[in-house]
Motif scaffolding. Structure first.
Motif, PDB file in Angstrom:
ATOM      1  N   ILE A  49       0.840  -1.188   0.000  1.00  0.00           N
ATOM      2  CA  ILE A  49       0.000   0.000   0.000  1.00  0.00           C
ATOM      3  C   ILE A  49       0.882   1.248   0.000  1.00  0.00           C
ATOM      4  O   ILE A  49       1.774   1.399   0.833  1.00  0.00           O
ATOM      5  CB  ILE A  49      -0.914   0.011   1.243  1.00  0.00           C
ATOM      6  N   ASP A  50       0.631   2.146  -0.932  1.00  0.00           N
ATOM      7  CA  ASP A  50       1.377   3.411  -1.052  1.00  0.00           C
ATOM      8  C   ASP A  50       2.884   3.194  -1.071  1.00  0.00           C
ATOM      9  O   ASP A  50       3.636   3.951  -0.466  1.00  0.00           O
ATOM     10  CB  ASP A  50       1.001   4.378   0.076  1.00  0.00           C
ATOM     11  N   ALA A  51       3.338   2.157  -1.755  1.00  0.00           N
ATOM     12  CA  ALA A  51       4.768   1.883  -1.854  1.00  0.00           C
ATOM     13  C   ALA A  51       5.414   2.920  -2.770  1.00  0.00           C
ATOM     14  O   ALA A  51       4.794   3.382  -3.732  1.00  0.00           O
ATOM     15  CB  ALA A  51       5.002   0.491  -2.410  1.00  0.00           C
ATOM     16  N   PRO A  52       6.649   3.288  -2.478  1.00  0.00           N
ATOM     17  CA  PRO A  52       7.325   4.248  -3.350  1.00  0.00           C
ATOM     18  C   PRO A  52       7.614   3.627  -4.711  1.00  0.00           C
ATOM     19  O   PRO A  52       7.848   2.428  -4.819  1.00  0.00           O
ATOM     20  CB  PRO A  52       8.630   4.550  -2.604  1.00  0.00           C
ATOM     21  N   ARG A  53       7.573   4.431  -5.752  1.00  0.00           N
ATOM     22  CA  ARG A  53       7.823   3.932  -7.107  1.00  0.00           C
ATOM     23  C   ARG A  53       9.289   3.520  -7.265  1.00  0.00           C
ATOM     24  O   ARG A  53       9.615   2.675  -8.079  1.00  0.00           O
ATOM     25  CB  ARG A  53       7.483   5.005  -8.152  1.00  0.00           C
ATOM     26  N   SER A  66      -6.578 -10.155  -4.295  1.00  0.00           N
ATOM     27  CA  SER A  66      -6.571 -11.110  -5.403  1.00  0.00           C
ATOM     28  C   SER A  66      -5.625 -10.608  -6.490  1.00  0.00           C
ATOM     29  O   SER A  66      -5.285  -9.426  -6.553  1.00  0.00           O
ATOM     30  CB  SER A  66      -7.975 -11.263  -5.986  1.00  0.00           C
ATOM     31  N   ARG A  67      -5.218 -11.517  -7.344  1.00  0.00           N
ATOM     32  CA  ARG A  67      -4.310 -11.154  -8.427  1.00  0.00           C
ATOM     33  C   ARG A  67      -4.946 -10.093  -9.321  1.00  0.00           C
ATOM     34  O   ARG A  67      -4.298  -9.128  -9.733  1.00  0.00           O
ATOM     35  CB  ARG A  67      -3.971 -12.396  -9.249  1.00  0.00           C
ATOM     36  N   ALA A  68      -6.238 -10.238  -9.624  1.00  0.00           N
ATOM     37  CA  ALA A  68      -6.922  -9.299 -10.505  1.00  0.00           C
ATOM     38  C   ALA A  68      -6.916  -7.895  -9.919  1.00  0.00           C
ATOM     39  O   ALA A  68      -6.660  -6.917 -10.629  1.00  0.00           O
ATOM     40  CB  ALA A  68      -8.350  -9.761 -10.758  1.00  0.00           C
ATOM     41  N   VAL A  69      -7.170  -7.778  -8.630  1.00  0.00           N
ATOM     42  CA  VAL A  69      -7.202  -6.465  -7.978  1.00  0.00           C
ATOM     43  C   VAL A  69      -5.813  -5.831  -8.001  1.00  0.00           C
ATOM     44  O   VAL A  69      -5.657  -4.654  -8.301  1.00  0.00           O
ATOM     45  CB  VAL A  69      -7.714  -6.584  -6.527  1.00  0.00           C
ATOM     46  N   ASN A  70      -4.790  -6.621  -7.710  1.00  0.00           N
ATOM     47  CA  ASN A  70      -3.430  -6.090  -7.666  1.00  0.00           C
ATOM     48  C   ASN A  70      -2.966  -5.657  -9.056  1.00  0.00           C
ATOM     49  O   ASN A  70      -2.304  -4.625  -9.190  1.00  0.00           O
ATOM     50  CB  ASN A  70      -2.476  -7.123  -7.088  1.00  0.00           C
ATOM     51  N   ARG A  71      -3.286  -6.407 -10.088  1.00  0.00           N
ATOM     52  CA  ARG A  71      -2.865  -6.051 -11.440  1.00  0.00           C
ATOM     53  C   ARG A  71      -3.636  -4.836 -11.951  1.00  0.00           C
ATOM     54  O   ARG A  71      -3.132  -4.057 -12.745  1.00  0.00           O
ATOM     55  CB  ARG A  71      -3.052  -7.233 -12.399  1.00  0.00           C
ATOM     56  N   ARG A  72      -4.865  -4.668 -11.517  1.00  0.00           N
ATOM     57  CA  ARG A  72      -5.662  -3.511 -11.915  1.00  0.00           C
ATOM     58  C   ARG A  72      -5.047  -2.229 -11.383  1.00  0.00           C
ATOM     59  O   ARG A  72      -5.173  -1.168 -11.974  1.00  0.00           O
ATOM     60  CB  ARG A  72      -7.081  -3.684 -11.353  1.00  0.00           C
ATOM     61  N   LYS A  73      -4.390  -2.325 -10.230  1.00  0.00           N
ATOM     62  CA  LYS A  73      -3.814  -1.168  -9.563  1.00  0.00           C
ATOM     63  C   LYS A  73      -2.543  -0.663 -10.261  1.00  0.00           C
ATOM     64  O   LYS A  73      -2.128   0.466 -10.079  1.00  0.00           O
ATOM     65  CB  LYS A  73      -3.482  -1.580  -8.129  1.00  0.00           C
ATOM     66  N   GLN A  74      -1.921  -1.482 -11.092  1.00  0.00           N
ATOM     67  CA  GLN A  74      -0.642  -1.137 -11.702  1.00  0.00           C
ATOM     68  C   GLN A  74      -0.787   0.069 -12.623  1.00  0.00           C
ATOM     69  O   GLN A  74      -1.813   0.243 -13.284  1.00  0.00           O
ATOM     70  CB  GLN A  74      -0.088  -2.326 -12.505  1.00  0.00           C
ATOM     71  N   PRO A  75       0.260   0.899 -12.709  1.00  0.00           N
ATOM     72  CA  PRO A  75       0.185   2.063 -13.597  1.00  0.00           C
ATOM     73  C   PRO A  75       0.197   1.625 -15.056  1.00  0.00           C
ATOM     74  O   PRO A  75       0.723   0.570 -15.398  1.00  0.00           O
ATOM     75  CB  PRO A  75       1.452   2.850 -13.259  1.00  0.00           C
ATOM     76  N   LYS A  76      -0.397   2.444 -15.895  1.00  0.00           N
ATOM     77  CA  LYS A  76      -0.416   2.175 -17.322  1.00  0.00           C
ATOM     78  C   LYS A  76       0.968   2.370 -17.898  1.00  0.00           C
ATOM     79  O   LYS A  76       1.702   3.275 -17.508  1.00  0.00           O
ATOM     80  CB  LYS A  76      -1.395   3.101 -18.044  1.00  0.00           C
ATOM     81  N   ARG A  77       1.340   1.517 -18.819  1.00  0.00           N
ATOM     82  CA  ARG A  77       2.646   1.623 -19.465  1.00  0.00           C
ATOM     83  C   ARG A  77       2.448   1.933 -20.930  1.00  0.00           C
ATOM     84  O   ARG A  77       1.527   1.426 -21.562  1.00  0.00           O
ATOM     85  CB  ARG A  77       3.415   0.313 -19.289  1.00  0.00           C
ATOM     86  N   SER A  78       3.313   2.757 -21.462  1.00  0.00           N
ATOM     87  CA  SER A  78       3.163   3.115 -22.884  1.00  0.00           C
ATOM     88  C   SER A  78       4.219   2.428 -23.714  1.00  0.00           C
ATOM     89  O   SER A  78       5.169   1.894 -23.234  1.00  0.00           O
ATOM     90  CB  SER A  78       3.285   4.613 -23.046  1.00  0.00           C
TER      91      SER A  78
END
Length: 78
Positions: A49-53, A66-78
């Motif tokens: 939670i609120d880990a530094p980048r 759950s895996r789905a929740v954690n992956r949804r939280k990931q930042p978008k990559r271009s």
């Protein structure tokens, strides 16, 4: 979208900073297994939670999601 450069990703994952972060993630997962919060194959992950980048994950609060929740939280990559 450009093709992935797997050689470049491998070099990045092998940098000392990324190795240290992976060690910390694995340590937190093992601690959760020991507490009985997660187990192998249950589809759960440890969310920092609120880990530094960048930098250390030490001291970051964690929770089991759950895996789905954690992956949804990931930042978008271009």
């Amino acid at each position: 979208m450009a093709k992935r450069n797997y050689a470049k990703e491998g070099r990045w994952q092998a940098t000392p900073e990324q190795v240290a972060r992976r060690v910390e993630r694995n340590r937190d997962r093992r601690a959760a297994i020991k507490k009985g919060l997660v187990k192998k194959g249950d589809g759960k992950e440890i969310d920092h939670i609120d880990a530094p980048r960048r930098g250390s994950l030490a001291g970051a609060k964690t929770r089991v999601v759950s895996r789905a929740v954690n992956r949804r939280k990931q930042p978008k990559r271009s």
